[in-house]
Design a protein around this motif. Structure first.
Motif, PDB file in Angstrom:
ATOM      1  N   SER A 294     -32.783   9.203 -46.818  1.00  0.00           N
ATOM      2  CA  SER A 294     -32.984   9.427 -45.385  1.00  0.00           C
ATOM      3  C   SER A 294     -32.760  10.897 -45.078  1.00  0.00           C
ATOM      4  N   THR A 295     -33.527  11.422 -44.144  1.00  0.00           N
ATOM      5  CA  THR A 295     -33.322  12.798 -43.690  1.00  0.00           C
ATOM      6  C   THR A 295     -32.489  12.785 -42.407  1.00  0.00           C
ATOM      7  N   PRO A 296     -31.621  13.780 -42.200  1.00  0.00           N
ATOM      8  CA  PRO A 296     -30.791  13.790 -40.995  1.00  0.00           C
ATOM      9  C   PRO A 296     -31.590  14.126 -39.734  1.00  0.00           C
ATOM     10  N   GLN A 297     -31.125  13.564 -38.609  1.00  0.00           N
ATOM     11  CA  GLN A 297     -31.726  13.920 -37.325  1.00  0.00           C
ATOM     12  C   GLN A 297     -31.385  15.371 -36.995  1.00  0.00           C
ATOM     13  N   GLY A 298     -32.120  15.950 -36.057  1.00  0.00           N
ATOM     14  CA  GLY A 298     -31.868  17.327 -35.658  1.00  0.00           C
ATOM     15  C   GLY A 298     -30.803  17.429 -34.587  1.00  0.00           C
ATOM     16  N   ARG A 299     -30.713  18.592 -33.995  1.00  0.00           N
ATOM     17  CA  ARG A 299     -29.774  18.831 -32.904  1.00  0.00           C
ATOM     18  C   ARG A 299     -30.373  18.379 -31.570  1.00  0.00           C
ATOM     19  N   ALA A 300     -29.511  18.125 -30.625  1.00  0.00           N
ATOM     20  CA  ALA A 300     -29.971  17.714 -29.293  1.00  0.00           C
ATOM     21  C   ALA A 300     -30.812  18.799 -28.639  1.00  0.00           C
ATOM     22  N   THR A 301     -30.591  20.020 -29.034  1.00  0.00           N
ATOM     23  CA  THR A 301     -31.251  21.167 -28.404  1.00  0.00           C
ATOM     24  C   THR A 301     -32.550  21.580 -29.084  1.00  0.00           C
ATOM     25  N   ASP A 302     -33.030  20.821 -30.049  1.00  0.00           N
ATOM     26  CA  ASP A 302     -34.219  21.208 -30.809  1.00  0.00           C
ATOM     27  C   ASP A 302     -35.526  20.878 -30.080  1.00  0.00           C
ATOM     28  N   PHE A 303     -35.618  21.270 -28.810  1.00  0.00           N
ATOM     29  CA  PHE A 303     -36.846  21.095 -28.029  1.00  0.00           C
ATOM     30  C   PHE A 303     -37.563  22.439 -27.928  1.00  0.00           C
ATOM     31  N   ASN A 304     -38.901  22.417 -28.084  1.00  0.00           N
ATOM     32  CA  ASN A 304     -39.657  23.651 -27.894  1.00  0.00           C
ATOM     33  C   ASN A 304     -40.077  23.799 -26.428  1.00  0.00           C
ATOM     34  N   SER A 305     -40.816  24.841 -26.131  1.00  0.00           N
ATOM     35  CA  SER A 305     -41.189  25.125 -24.742  1.00  0.00           C
ATOM     36  C   SER A 305     -42.116  24.082 -24.150  1.00  0.00           C
ATOM     37  N   GLU A 306     -42.760  23.281 -24.999  1.00  0.00           N
ATOM     38  CA  GLU A 306     -43.641  22.219 -24.520  1.00  0.00           C
ATOM     39  C   GLU A 306     -42.904  20.896 -24.335  1.00  0.00           C
ATOM     40  N   GLY A 307     -41.595  20.891 -24.526  1.00  0.00           N
ATOM     41  CA  GLY A 307     -40.814  19.671 -24.367  1.00  0.00           C
ATOM     42  C   GLY A 307     -40.882  18.737 -25.555  1.00  0.00           C
ATOM     43  N   VAL A 308     -41.281  19.252 -26.709  1.00  0.00           N
ATOM     44  CA  VAL A 308     -41.366  18.449 -27.929  1.00  0.00           C
ATOM     45  C   VAL A 308     -40.133  18.728 -28.787  1.00  0.00           C
ATOM     46  N   HIS A 309     -39.473  17.668 -29.222  1.00  0.00           N
ATOM     47  CA  HIS A 309     -38.321  17.821 -30.094  1.00  0.00           C
ATOM     48  C   HIS A 309     -38.813  17.891 -31.544  1.00  0.00           C
ATOM     49  N   THR A 310     -38.423  18.937 -32.245  1.00  0.00           N
ATOM     50  CA  THR A 310     -38.824  19.073 -33.642  1.00  0.00           C
ATOM     51  C   THR A 310     -37.758  19.836 -34.408  1.00  0.00           C
ATOM     52  N   SER A 311     -37.441  19.349 -35.611  1.00  0.00           N
ATOM     53  CA  SER A 311     -36.429  19.997 -36.455  1.00  0.00           C
ATOM     54  C   SER A 311     -36.785  19.819 -37.927  1.00  0.00           C
ATOM     55  N   VAL A 312     -38.078  19.873 -38.216  1.00  0.00           N
ATOM     56  CA  VAL A 312     -38.559  19.531 -39.557  1.00  0.00           C
ATOM     57  C   VAL A 312     -38.120  20.530 -40.627  1.00  0.00           C
ATOM     58  N   ASN A 313     -37.650  21.702 -40.240  1.00  0.00           N
ATOM     59  CA  ASN A 313     -37.235  22.690 -41.230  1.00  0.00           C
ATOM     60  C   ASN A 313     -35.720  22.748 -41.407  1.00  0.00           C
TER      61      ASN A 313
END
Length: 390
Positions: A294-313
């Motif tokens: 399993s891969t870990p979830q990201g941080r709560a703050t990992d939202f970009n300017s378009e409102g998309v949560h992403t932390s794939v790196n």
């Protein structure tokens, strides 16, 4: 102990001793097969056997401390059986400073209640059984197969400098067959591990809430995750050893690490992380059990300017994905799955799933959502035992 309390404890012991020892071939029902020990020098709770730190093991009694000179009676802040305790002055998973109980071979459920301690682990039969119980009077339980006629248990390291104490022990026979029920073992860090009290802690790891989303008739869950853990530590410091001692075909090992491995202080490159994880995967596969990465979830703050949560790196995720493909083991990409959920509810609702002022660690509600996502993905992948109908 006064005479009346001693006689009551003695009668309780002999009643259970008859059930456990005189009729070893009888399949004992759960309500008839419980031994209860109350540790310390204070009053003994009704129905319990009182055990002082000075009480050495003898075959006649069938219980006692192996090296009582390394035990100490201490007070505790709980009530009833948790109002006093014993402290283990020497410890370690391989320590001989154990509390020993003679038991007919079979499968048992062991419930442990600690005394006053900041953080402590429980070991039995030379390996960890419960990792990092926290807080005074913390309680937890585990299954253990007894194959040599005796339980050997102690409280040991959770945090250096902490008193390792034991207030009470309950032993319940589950089966005459000394094999654990089908089990899901979980490895991970502070986003996965248990927090105490288990049923009401504000902070929680998703492994703690995972039993709520699977069939208790099919699996038991053994969460061996611990805060701050890295892949090298999980492999080398006893957690993997405990899993390998008991895991068997039909069991699962869900492994999620990487967050702390990326911290420079832990001196682990992504390539090194991948190979340590590969080693653990291979050792578990060799037992016939199934590994799920399993891969870990990201941080709560990992939202970009378009409102998309992403932390794939984040968190060496790419190494985990590559390893799952190379070793042909199932993968739960919780990183991406949780981001999709966080995007759907937005930044404010996502922050409400994390501890206040903390963008990394989920609170109880957040841990429940992550556990739900993991369980649902395993169902979608069609892994045995995770079907909605099972």
């Amino acid at each position: 102990m006064n005479k009346g309390k001693w006689m009551k404890a003695l009668c309780a012991f002999f009643m259970v001793a008859v059930l456990f020892s005189v009729m070893p071939n009888l399949h004992v029902e759960a309500t008839m097969s419980e031994l209860k020990f109350d540790f310390g020098s204070g009053s003994v709770e009704s129905g319990y056997i009182g055990v002082s730190a000075s009480e050495s093991y003898s075959q006649t009694k069938g219980y006692g401390f192996n090296t009582p000179e390394n035990m100490l009676n201490v007070t505790a802040s709980g009530t009833g059986e948790a109002s006093d305790a014993v402290q283990f002055l020497t410890y370690g998973t391989k320590s001989t400073n154990t509390f020993n109980v003679d038991l007919p071979n079979g499968l048992y459920e062991i419930k442990v209640t600690l005394g006053n301690t900041a953080r402590a682990s429980v070991a039995a039969e030379g390996v960890y059984q419960i990792i990092n119980m926290t807080g005074n009077s913390a309680a937890d339980k585990f299954q253990i197969p007894i194959t040599d006629g005796q339980l050997n248990i102690l409280v040991t390291e959770g945090k250096a400098g902490t008193a390792f104490t034991l207030s009470a022990l309950k032993i319940r026979k589950l089966s005459d067959t000394p094999v654990t029920n089908r089990t899901i073992y979980i490895g991970g860090d502070s986003t996965v591990c248990n927090y105490y009290p288990l049923d009401s802690s504000v902070q929680a790891g998703w492994g703690q809430l995972f039993p709520d989303f699977i069939s208790a008739k099919t699996f038991q869950v053994r969460n061996m995750a611990s805060g701050g853990q890295i892949a090298r530590g999980f492999r080398n410091d006893g957690q993997l050893e405990a899993i390998l001692k008991y895991i068997k075909p039909g069991d699962y090992f869900i492994l999620q690490l990487g967050i702390n491995d990326t911290n420079p202080k832990n001196n682990t490159t992504e390539a090194e992380f991948k190979e340590i994880m590969r080693d653990m995967v291979g050792q578990v596969i060799a037992t016939g059990a199934t590994v799920v990465l399993s891969t870990p979830q990201g941080r709560a703050t990992d939202f970009n300017s378009e409102g998309v949560h992403t932390s794939v790196n984040r968190w060496y995720r790419h190494a985990t994905l590559a390893l799952a493909q190379e070793e042909n083991v199932p993968l739960v990409d919780l990183n991406v799955l949780s981001s999709a959920y966080f995007t759907s509810i937005g930044p404010i609702a996502t922050s409400a799933l994390y501890m206040t002022g903390d963008s990394l660690h989920p609170n109880r509600q957040g841990a429940a959502e992550l556990a739900r996502i993991v369980a649902e993905d395993l169902q979608k992948q069609g892994l045995d035992g995770f079907s909605i109908d099972e």
